[in-house]
Scaffold this motif. Structure first.
Motif, PDB file in Angstrom:
ATOM      1  N   MET A 176       0.843  -1.235   0.002  1.00 32.87           N
ATOM      2  CA  MET A 176      -0.072   0.042   0.156  1.00 32.87           C
ATOM      3  C   MET A 176       0.919   1.233   0.073  1.00 32.87           C
ATOM      4  O   MET A 176       1.987   1.363   0.599  1.00 32.87           O
ATOM      5  CB  MET A 176      -1.096   0.044   1.173  1.00 32.87           C
ATOM      6  N   THR A 177       0.443   2.177  -0.422  1.00 32.13           N
ATOM      7  CA  THR A 177       0.881   3.633  -0.538  1.00 32.13           C
ATOM      8  C   THR A 177       0.094   4.430   0.287  1.00 32.13           C
ATOM      9  O   THR A 177      -1.138   4.314   0.303  1.00 32.13           O
ATOM     10  CB  THR A 177       1.029   4.213  -1.875  1.00 32.13           C
ATOM     11  N   PRO A 178       0.590   5.667   0.833  1.00 34.87           N
ATOM     12  CA  PRO A 178      -0.324   6.415   1.721  1.00 34.87           C
ATOM     13  C   PRO A 178      -1.536   7.206   0.956  1.00 34.87           C
ATOM     14  O   PRO A 178      -2.583   7.253   1.445  1.00 34.87           O
ATOM     15  CB  PRO A 178       0.799   7.772   2.031  1.00 34.87           C
ATOM     16  N   ASP A 179      -1.697   7.272  -0.458  1.00 35.09           N
ATOM     17  CA  ASP A 179      -2.828   7.656  -1.061  1.00 35.09           C
ATOM     18  C   ASP A 179      -3.684   6.317  -1.767  1.00 35.09           C
ATOM     19  O   ASP A 179      -4.419   6.775  -2.548  1.00 35.09           O
ATOM     20  CB  ASP A 179      -2.539   8.771  -1.988  1.00 35.09           C
ATOM     21  N   GLY A 180      -2.960   5.559  -1.682  1.00 36.37           N
ATOM     22  CA  GLY A 180      -3.516   4.282  -2.411  1.00 36.37           C
ATOM     23  C   GLY A 180      -3.266   3.917  -3.830  1.00 36.37           C
ATOM     24  O   GLY A 180      -3.529   2.918  -4.604  1.00 36.37           O
ATOM     25  N   SER A 181      -2.728   5.111  -4.431  1.00 37.87           N
ATOM     26  CA  SER A 181      -2.226   4.907  -5.982  1.00 37.87           C
ATOM     27  C   SER A 181      -0.861   4.336  -6.071  1.00 37.87           C
ATOM     28  O   SER A 181      -0.168   4.485  -5.006  1.00 37.87           O
ATOM     29  CB  SER A 181      -2.474   6.527  -6.594  1.00 37.87           C
ATOM     30  N   PRO A 182      -0.448   3.922  -7.397  1.00 34.81           N
ATOM     31  CA  PRO A 182       0.645   3.201  -7.337  1.00 34.81           C
ATOM     32  C   PRO A 182       2.005   4.321  -7.637  1.00 34.81           C
ATOM     33  O   PRO A 182       1.614   5.354  -7.643  1.00 34.81           O
ATOM     34  CB  PRO A 182       0.600   2.411  -8.771  1.00 34.81           C
ATOM     35  N   ILE A 183       2.948   3.893  -7.335  1.00 32.63           N
ATOM     36  CA  ILE A 183       4.333   4.657  -7.547  1.00 32.63           C
ATOM     37  C   ILE A 183       5.099   4.186  -8.625  1.00 32.63           C
ATOM     38  O   ILE A 183       5.405   2.830  -8.999  1.00 32.63           O
ATOM     39  CB  ILE A 183       5.171   4.278  -6.359  1.00 32.63           C
ATOM     40  N   TYR A 184       5.186   4.899  -9.549  1.00 38.06           N
ATOM     41  CA  TYR A 184       6.012   4.711 -10.764  1.00 38.06           C
ATOM     42  C   TYR A 184       7.146   5.597 -10.932  1.00 38.06           C
ATOM     43  O   TYR A 184       6.873   7.001 -10.803  1.00 38.06           O
ATOM     44  CB  TYR A 184       5.317   4.785 -12.411  1.00 38.06           C
ATOM     45  N   GLU A 185       8.476   5.408 -10.469  1.00 39.67           N
ATOM     46  CA  GLU A 185       9.614   6.370 -10.374  1.00 39.67           C
ATOM     47  C   GLU A 185      10.822   5.888 -11.070  1.00 39.67           C
ATOM     48  O   GLU A 185      11.343   4.925 -11.427  1.00 39.67           O
ATOM     49  CB  GLU A 185      10.039   6.257  -8.684  1.00 39.67           C
ATOM     50  N   GLN A 186      11.451   7.162 -11.666  1.00 34.35           N
ATOM     51  CA  GLN A 186      12.456   6.937 -12.419  1.00 34.35           C
ATOM     52  C   GLN A 186      13.695   7.659 -11.449  1.00 34.35           C
ATOM     53  O   GLN A 186      13.316   8.823 -11.184  1.00 34.35           O
ATOM     54  CB  GLN A 186      12.503   7.537 -13.756  1.00 34.35           C
ATOM     55  N   LEU A 187      14.631   7.197 -10.761  1.00 32.82           N
ATOM     56  CA  LEU A 187      15.384   7.649  -9.994  1.00 32.82           C
ATOM     57  C   LEU A 187      15.933   8.870 -10.404  1.00 32.82           C
ATOM     58  O   LEU A 187      16.901   8.686 -11.482  1.00 32.82           O
ATOM     59  CB  LEU A 187      16.274   6.760  -9.159  1.00 32.82           C
ATOM     60  N   SER A 188      16.015  10.054  -9.896  1.00 31.21           N
ATOM     61  CA  SER A 188      16.822  11.291 -10.307  1.00 31.21           C
ATOM     62  C   SER A 188      18.092  11.155 -10.419  1.00 31.21           C
ATOM     63  O   SER A 188      18.833  11.502 -11.439  1.00 31.21           O
ATOM     64  CB  SER A 188      16.238  12.593  -9.614  1.00 31.21           C
ATOM     65  N   GLU A 189      18.714  10.533  -9.361  1.00 32.88           N
ATOM     66  CA  GLU A 189      20.184  10.211  -9.561  1.00 32.88           C
ATOM     67  C   GLU A 189      20.516   9.143 -10.490  1.00 32.88           C
ATOM     68  O   GLU A 189      21.937   9.278 -11.010  1.00 32.88           O
ATOM     69  CB  GLU A 189      20.756   9.708  -7.882  1.00 32.88           C
ATOM     70  N   HIS A 190      19.743   8.220 -10.637  1.00 32.91           N
ATOM     71  CA  HIS A 190      20.146   7.118 -11.488  1.00 32.91           C
ATOM     72  C   HIS A 190      18.986   6.873 -12.572  1.00 32.91           C
ATOM     73  O   HIS A 190      18.195   6.061 -12.301  1.00 32.91           O
ATOM     74  CB  HIS A 190      20.419   5.868 -10.765  1.00 32.91           C
ATOM     75  N   PRO A 191      18.866   7.548 -13.554  1.00 34.64           N
ATOM     76  CA  PRO A 191      17.698   7.594 -14.494  1.00 34.64           C
ATOM     77  C   PRO A 191      17.526   6.404 -15.173  1.00 34.64           C
ATOM     78  O   PRO A 191      16.636   6.049 -15.799  1.00 34.64           O
ATOM     79  CB  PRO A 191      17.874   8.865 -15.488  1.00 34.64           C
ATOM     80  N   ASN A 192      18.631   5.481 -15.104  1.00 41.80           N
ATOM     81  CA  ASN A 192      18.218   4.062 -15.719  1.00 41.80           C
ATOM     82  C   ASN A 192      17.734   3.135 -14.800  1.00 41.80           C
ATOM     83  O   ASN A 192      17.693   1.853 -15.043  1.00 41.80           O
ATOM     84  CB  ASN A 192      19.472   3.663 -16.510  1.00 41.80           C
ATOM     85  N   ILE A 193      17.342   3.632 -13.503  1.00 45.36           N
ATOM     86  CA  ILE A 193      16.751   2.847 -12.670  1.00 45.36           C
ATOM     87  C   ILE A 193      15.152   3.197 -12.319  1.00 45.36           C
ATOM     88  O   ILE A 193      14.951   4.253 -12.064  1.00 45.36           O
ATOM     89  CB  ILE A 193      17.445   2.608 -11.350  1.00 45.36           C
ATOM     90  N   TYR A 194      14.394   2.400 -12.728  1.00 49.37           N
ATOM     91  CA  TYR A 194      13.194   2.595 -12.607  1.00 49.37           C
ATOM     92  C   TYR A 194      12.370   1.824 -11.422  1.00 49.37           C
ATOM     93  O   TYR A 194      12.882   0.481 -11.136  1.00 49.37           O
ATOM     94  CB  TYR A 194      12.236   2.103 -14.001  1.00 49.37           C
ATOM     95  N   VAL A 195      11.316   2.270 -10.738  1.00 50.93           N
ATOM     96  CA  VAL A 195      10.590   1.544  -9.527  1.00 50.93           C
ATOM     97  C   VAL A 195       9.152   1.611  -9.876  1.00 50.93           C
ATOM     98  O   VAL A 195       8.578   2.588 -10.103  1.00 50.93           O
ATOM     99  CB  VAL A 195      11.083   2.281  -8.285  1.00 50.93           C
ATOM    100  N   LEU A 196       8.677   0.319  -9.626  1.00 50.58           N
ATOM    101  CA  LEU A 196       7.122   0.007  -9.927  1.00 50.58           C
ATOM    102  C   LEU A 196       6.601  -0.580  -8.432  1.00 50.58           C
ATOM    103  O   LEU A 196       7.182  -1.521  -8.141  1.00 50.58           O
ATOM    104  CB  LEU A 196       7.016  -0.765 -11.053  1.00 50.58           C
ATOM    105  N   ALA A 197       5.787   0.285  -7.831  1.00 48.48           N
ATOM    106  CA  ALA A 197       5.202  -0.451  -6.500  1.00 48.48           C
ATOM    107  C   ALA A 197       3.886   0.025  -6.486  1.00 48.48           C
ATOM    108  O   ALA A 197       3.229   1.087  -6.876  1.00 48.48           O
ATOM    109  CB  ALA A 197       6.169   0.259  -5.245  1.00 48.48           C
ATOM    110  N   GLY A 198       3.264  -0.810  -5.506  1.00 45.60           N
ATOM    111  CA  GLY A 198       1.692  -0.504  -5.283  1.00 45.60           C
ATOM    112  C   GLY A 198       0.865  -1.699  -5.271  1.00 45.60           C
ATOM    113  O   GLY A 198       1.235  -2.627  -5.633  1.00 45.60           O
TER     114      GLY A 198
END
Lengths: 401, 96
Positions: A342-364
């Motif tokens: 779960m996330t605090p607002d219930g919506s998923p997380i799709y993140e491209q790391l600002s320090e490492h733009p070739n790393i993507y995060v999918l969660a939720g």
């Protein structure tokens, strides 16, 4: 060690062997375009989308932890109602994903030979008493307005008790049931078949799957690649997708990224198989293709404890019997608990790391419902093909205060 | 079909699908029915095909039948004198 060197040279001459050859130590490291950490529904749908779109060599790792197997422990609904009441972007995203489920399932079945058991006859959320019925009615009005503002229809309506009863002719409604919120454009699948089908189709198209593999370190390299230390040796990739559920927290902490997810337990009850009488799922009760009733609608904050509790089984069984009294006569066969992401607002997380733009995060949460957008929009985003305008709204950074 | 241990001496009369019949005792309903050659436990509610006990240890639910008015697992229920069992299967499907 001379003999090992001889073998090593032999292997490098046989590429087919070399593909299977992984070692930690010397310079024998496999070159990979994209690595996906996490072989659950989110990871598998995204990985499949990327190999379908010619994303190069894609490798998927799955740790197969016995405790964190939400892709097997879920309810299997393909559902949008009433997600995103406080977030039109998420409402749109859920609706968009659900709309594409029938074609997504058809393509997957054609490609894999698996029947994912999609039933697309609608879905309902029953109301007990007049007050709840009216509250649901308000929610439908509000969501319809929210969706209209972003140019989207919201095909949901209230069914009064008589209409609801007529739509489930195989079941008798409990006396307190006042009606239901209903959409014709929802359904449910067999999540086990879905997971199997996606992993199989992924490998059939050249993707490489490593089960039972733990990742211990993610090391971004100076040359723009990423090195992974795993229980099967080291791997190097151009891009990395982290979709490891609660395991992502540990992996990202080392990179200085705090992932805003928390565990939430849900529990399920499974009954004996009986004649198929319920032709579409209710949020709290569904009947599978093989006649099993599944009952579940619990949310608890219990950290990572997956045990089944008497209290939850009891309240869920009572709730299901209030909806369909006949369920009281069935044998309860199994029960299990699983941990939602779960996330605090219930919506998923799709993140491209600002320090490492070739790393993507999918969660939720809701990976089953969202599988079609993971397969298309999310894989297009990672491959730099096409960036859906909604994606920026789902950053992990939105929770930074 | 099955050889019984000679140590089993108890015998009970039960009512199986409306017929009075003798079965060995000191065992589960599933075992007692197998012992007299009644190998079909139920008709699958979805596949509509006959089923027999598969696991005999309470896991597979293929031996569900109405025992004394309640749907129970025959392998988890001890047979007793006068037990009333309805398998709800088609004529001639249940073994000899």
């Amino acid at each position: 060690m001379a003999s090992e060197n001889v073998n090593h040279n032999l292997l490098t001459e046989h590429l087919s062997y070399r593909d299977l050859f992984e070692t930690d130590g010397d310079n024998q490291v496999e070159k990979i375009d994209i690595i996906v950490i996490g072989g659950g529904i989110a990871g598998a749908a995204t990985a499949l989308g990327m190999v379908r779109r010619g994303g190069g060599k894609v490798v998927m790792f799955d740790e197969q932890l016995p405790s964190q197997r939400l892709s097997r422990g879920n309810f299997g609904l393909t559902w949008f109602m009433p997600k995103g009441a406080n977030n039109p972007t998420y409402a749109l995203w859920s609706r968009m994903a659900t709309m594409h489920w029938p074609e997504f399932a058809a393509k997957l079945e054609e490609e894999s030979g698996y029947d994912v058991e999609l039933e697309w006859n609608g879905g309902a959320m029953h109301a007990i008493g007049e007050e709840q019925f009216n509250a649901y009615g308000e929610s439908v009005k509000k969501m319809t307005d929210v969706c209209r503002e972003v140019g989207l229809d919201y095909p949901v309506r209230m069914l009064d008790r008589d209409e609801f009863a007529a739509m489930v002719p195989g079941m008798r409604l409990g006396d307190e049931v006042s009606g239901a919120m209903y959409s014709a454009e929802q359904g449910h699948v067999n999540p086990l078949c879905l997971l199997g089908a996606m992993r199989y189709a992924f490998q059939k198209r050249g993707g490489v799957y490593h089960g039972g593999t733990s990742v211990s370190a993610i090391t971004p390299k100076g040359n723009g690649t990423i090195e992974l230390t795993t229980s099967k040796g080291k791997f190097v990739a151009e891009k990395l997708v982290v979709a490891a559920g609660h395991g992502s927290t540990r992996l990202l902490a080392e990179l200085g990224e705090q992932l805003h997810i928390y565990p939430q337990r849900g529990q399920l009850i499974v009954t004996e198989r009986v004649k198929k009488v319920l032709n579409f799922p209710i949020l709290a009760v569904r009947q599978t293709m093989d006649g099993t009733f599944m009952i579940g609608l619990s949310t608890e904050d219990t950290a990572h404890d997956v045990q089944v509790t008497v209290e939850a089984m009891n309240s869920q069984a009572k709730g299901a019997i209030r909806l369909f009294p006949e369920l009281a006569d069935l044998n309860w066969v199994r029960g299990w608990g699983a941990i939602r992401v779960m996330t605090p607002d219930g919506s998923p997380i799709y993140e491209q790391l600002s320090e490492h733009p070739n790393i993507y995060v999918l969660a939720g949460h809701s990976a089953v419902s969202l599988a079609p957008v993971m397969e298309k929009q999310i894989s297009d985003w990672i491959l730099d093909r096409d960036i859906a305008p909604q994606i920026s709204q789902f950053s992990n950074g939105r929770f930074n205060v | 079909m099955f050889n019984q241990e000679s140590t089993v001496t108890a015998k009970f009369e039960i009512v199986l699908d409306g017929e009075t019949i003798a079965v060995p005792g000191d065992m589960s309903v599933a075992a007692a029915l197998l012992a007299i050659g009644k190998i079909t436990t139920r008709t699958s509610p979805t596949a509509k095909e006959p089923r027999s006990p598969h696991c005999l240890m309470g896991i597979c639910f293929e031996c569900l039948m109405e025992i004394d008015g309640v749907q129970r697992q025959a392998c988890m229920t001890e047979v007793h004198e006068g037990m009333v069992i309805n398998r709800g299967i088609k004529e001639g499907e249940g073994g000899k």
